[in-house]
Scaffold this motif. Structure first.
Motif, mmCIF file in Angstrom:
data_model
loop_
_atom_site.group_PDB
_atom_site.id
_atom_site.type_symbol
_atom_site.label_atom_id
_atom_site.label_comp_id
_atom_site.label_asym_id
_atom_site.label_seq_id
_atom_site.Cartn_x
_atom_site.Cartn_y
_atom_site.Cartn_z
ATOM 1 N N ALA A 111 31.513 -88.869 -11.522
ATOM 2 C CA ALA A 111 32.376 -87.771 -11.084
ATOM 3 C C ALA A 111 33.711 -88.312 -10.576
ATOM 4 O O ALA A 111 34.751 -87.678 -10.705
ATOM 5 N N GLU A 112 33.655 -89.528 -10.058
ATOM 6 C CA GLU A 112 34.869 -90.132 -9.522
ATOM 7 C C GLU A 112 35.846 -90.502 -10.638
ATOM 8 O O GLU A 112 37.024 -90.744 -10.385
ATOM 9 N N ASP A 134 26.653 -86.482 -16.097
ATOM 10 C CA ASP A 134 25.892 -87.185 -15.057
ATOM 11 C C ASP A 134 26.141 -88.675 -15.231
ATOM 12 O O ASP A 134 26.459 -89.134 -16.330
ATOM 13 N N SER A 135 25.971 -89.407 -14.141
ATOM 14 C CA SER A 135 26.180 -90.857 -14.265
ATOM 15 C C SER A 135 24.923 -91.540 -14.788
ATOM 16 O O SER A 135 24.992 -92.663 -15.268
ATOM 17 N N SER A 136 23.792 -90.853 -14.705
ATOM 18 C CA SER A 136 22.538 -91.456 -15.173
ATOM 19 C C SER A 136 22.183 -90.982 -16.575
ATOM 20 O O SER A 136 21.963 -89.788 -16.805
ATOM 21 N N THR A 190 24.494 -94.597 -6.805
ATOM 22 C CA THR A 190 23.053 -94.297 -6.808
ATOM 23 C C THR A 190 22.472 -94.156 -8.223
ATOM 24 O O THR A 190 21.296 -93.817 -8.380
ATOM 25 N N SER A 241 25.102 -87.568 -3.591
ATOM 26 C CA SER A 241 24.733 -88.769 -4.362
ATOM 27 C C SER A 241 25.941 -89.577 -4.802
ATOM 28 O O SER A 241 25.786 -90.677 -5.343
ATOM 29 N N HIS A 242 27.137 -89.024 -4.617
ATOM 30 C CA HIS A 242 28.332 -89.740 -5.074
ATOM 31 C C HIS A 242 28.747 -90.809 -4.088
ATOM 32 O O HIS A 242 28.610 -90.652 -2.882
ATOM 33 N N GLY A 247 21.879 -83.813 -13.533
ATOM 34 C CA GLY A 247 20.522 -84.313 -13.322
ATOM 35 C C GLY A 247 19.637 -83.973 -14.511
ATOM 36 O O GLY A 247 20.031 -84.101 -15.672
ATOM 37 N N ARG A 300 19.990 -71.506 -6.895
ATOM 38 C CA ARG A 300 20.483 -71.965 -8.205
ATOM 39 C C ARG A 300 20.912 -70.763 -9.037
ATOM 40 O O ARG A 300 21.928 -70.792 -9.726
ATOM 41 N N THR A 355 25.322 -78.962 -8.265
ATOM 42 C CA THR A 355 24.278 -78.658 -7.276
ATOM 43 C C THR A 355 23.644 -79.964 -6.808
ATOM 44 O O THR A 355 23.195 -80.765 -7.612
ATOM 45 N N PHE A 356 23.661 -80.169 -5.511
ATOM 46 C CA PHE A 356 23.078 -81.339 -4.861
ATOM 47 C C PHE A 356 23.573 -82.648 -5.488
ATOM 48 O O PHE A 356 22.790 -83.554 -5.762
ATOM 49 N N PHE A 362 18.462 -93.016 -9.918
ATOM 50 C CA PHE A 362 18.142 -91.827 -10.745
ATOM 51 C C PHE A 362 17.690 -92.225 -12.145
ATOM 52 O O PHE A 362 16.826 -91.566 -12.721
ATOM 53 N N SER A 401 26.995 -83.860 -12.372
ATOM 54 C CA SER A 401 25.705 -84.350 -11.848
ATOM 55 C C SER A 401 24.589 -83.371 -12.222
ATOM 56 O O SER A 401 23.821 -82.945 -11.358
#
Ligand code: SAM
Length: 388
Positions: free
Chosen positions: A273-274, A243-245, A178, A298-299, A223, A206, A293-294, A182, A221
């Protein structure tokens, strides 16, 4: 009757009166100039002594001992102290320790300079210090490119591990990356989500997460850094935002730098994360708390992500999760299932995953758990099996 003490001037005046046996007014007559002078000065003296605001006469400066006198006094004092055997022993020990510390610091400095210049790792440096130095950077690192991993086909990465209880279920969208979604919504993400979070008290949850975060921590993540408001620099010794983004991470970095401009031990890592376990293999870096968190929704492979969290956790460390997924109410699940595909496209998240099943199958032990919003929001504190 107690005698009141008279001032000297007044006593002298009364003595004069007694001697001359003359009334005072006669003494005040101008004919007797000396007597007049004498008595007026007595009155002035008396008045001055009685006045609460009497003027003080300028005092002559006290005679100061000369500089050489003082120097000699000091020399004598030092000699007598120096002759004391206990003082001599103490001073010698102190000086030896001082020289040793200075020599040690010198050698450390020189070796550090040498290893910095050559780029070799300094074998005399504590591993923790090296880690801290690594953390002391504000650039975004790209673990995907550093470790050469940018696909999910790697066995250790785990994304192709079919044990993930997240796919192939009716109503649950197929797993996908995803990140691009993002990347595109990063700048408007906060504006889009703040009202929903405010009204559903997500801010409170949070805060609950962040109360359980301490030591060297990793936020997976992260974000746009919506947890930064509850970040406690007193309890958190270092933080890695991941984060991946890249775009989401940039927003988080801006937020953190603005809120904690002097906080040194922060790093920003772009990656999936993977792939986190690869990062651990490269640096040996581990964390006291890993929180997310959340993010699981998305993974592409949330189970692989959890396995990586476990691999990066220090002994007796904690994983803290705040996630959303399937509810405890079927009617709500049916609605979520119907809109799940649309939700992925819009928000980059599979909101109907069974988070509890993913956690249970991870093998991690649940220390604390709770559910809110008809069971669709999940809170967990997890630990490695066998840890305290
Ligand atoms: C719903 S947002 C949550 C952001 C933030 N944790 C929060 O609480 O507001 C999901 C985040 O996960 C990131 N993400 C998606 N796939 C990821 C992956 N495989 N590894 C790491 N992060 C990922 C996205 O870029 C996005 O920032």
């Amino acid at each position: 009757m107690a005698h009141q003490r008279l001032p000297a001037g007044a006593l002298r005046a009364s003595a004069l009166l007694r001697v001359t046996k003359k009334p005072l007014f006669k003494l005040l007559q101008p004919s007797s100039t000396s007597s007049l002078f004498f008595s007026t000065s007595c009155i002035r003296n008396f008045a001055q002594q009685q006045s609460p605001h009497r003027r003080s006469r300028p005092q002559a400066p006290p005679k100061d001992s000369s500089l050489s006198d003082r120097y000699n006094q000091l020399k004598l004092a030092w000699r007598s102290l120096n002759e004391h055997p206990r003082f001599r022993t103490g001073a010698s020990v102190f000086l030896i320790m001082l020289y040793a510390a200075a020599a040690y610091a010198g050698v450390q400095y020189l070796s550090d300079t040498k290893y910095k210049a050559t780029g070799e790792p300094n074998p005399y440096k504590k591993r923790e210090d090296v880690e801290r130095e690594r953390l002391n950077t504000t650039s975004i690192k790209d673990i995907a490119s550093e470790s050469g991993i940018d696909t999910l086909t790697d066995k250790d990465g785990g994304a192709d591990d079919t044990t993930a209880p997240t796919s192939g279920k009716p109503g649950i969208p197929a797993p996908r990356d995803t990140t691009e979604i993002f990347d595109q919504m990063a700048r408007e993400y906060d504006d889009k989500i703040w009202l929903e979070e405010l009204t559903s008290h997500i801010w409170y949850r949070r805060r609950q997460v962040m109360k359980n975060v301490e030591g060297d921590v990793l936020e997976v993540s992260c974000g746009t850094g919506r947890n930064i408001s509850y970040f406690d620099p007193e309890r958190i010794t270092s933080v890695t935002f991941m984060d991946s983004s890249r775009s989401m991470l940039e927003v988080a970095r801006e937020k953190f730098t603005e809120k904690f401009p002097t906080y040194e031990h922060v790093q920003y890592v772009r990656g999936r994360a993977e792939d986190l376990a690869k990062m651990a293999a490269g640096s040996g870096q581990k964390f006291d708390t890993i929180y997310e968190t959340f993010g699981l929704c998305s993974h592409e492979d949330p189970s692989a992500a959890l396995r990586n969290f476990e691999a990066l956790l220090r002994k007796n460390g904690r994983i803290v999760l705040l996630e959303h997924g399937r509810s405890t109410y079927n009617s709500l699940n049916e609605t979520m299932d119907k809109k799940a595909e649309q939700r992925v496209k819009e928000w980059g998240c599979r909101w109907n995953l069974d988070i509890d099943q993913i956690v249970q199958s991870s093998g991690l032990e649940v220390v604390e758990s709770d559910r809110y919003h008809f069971g669709s929001t999940y809170f967990y504190i997890l630990k490695r099996a066998g840890d305290n």
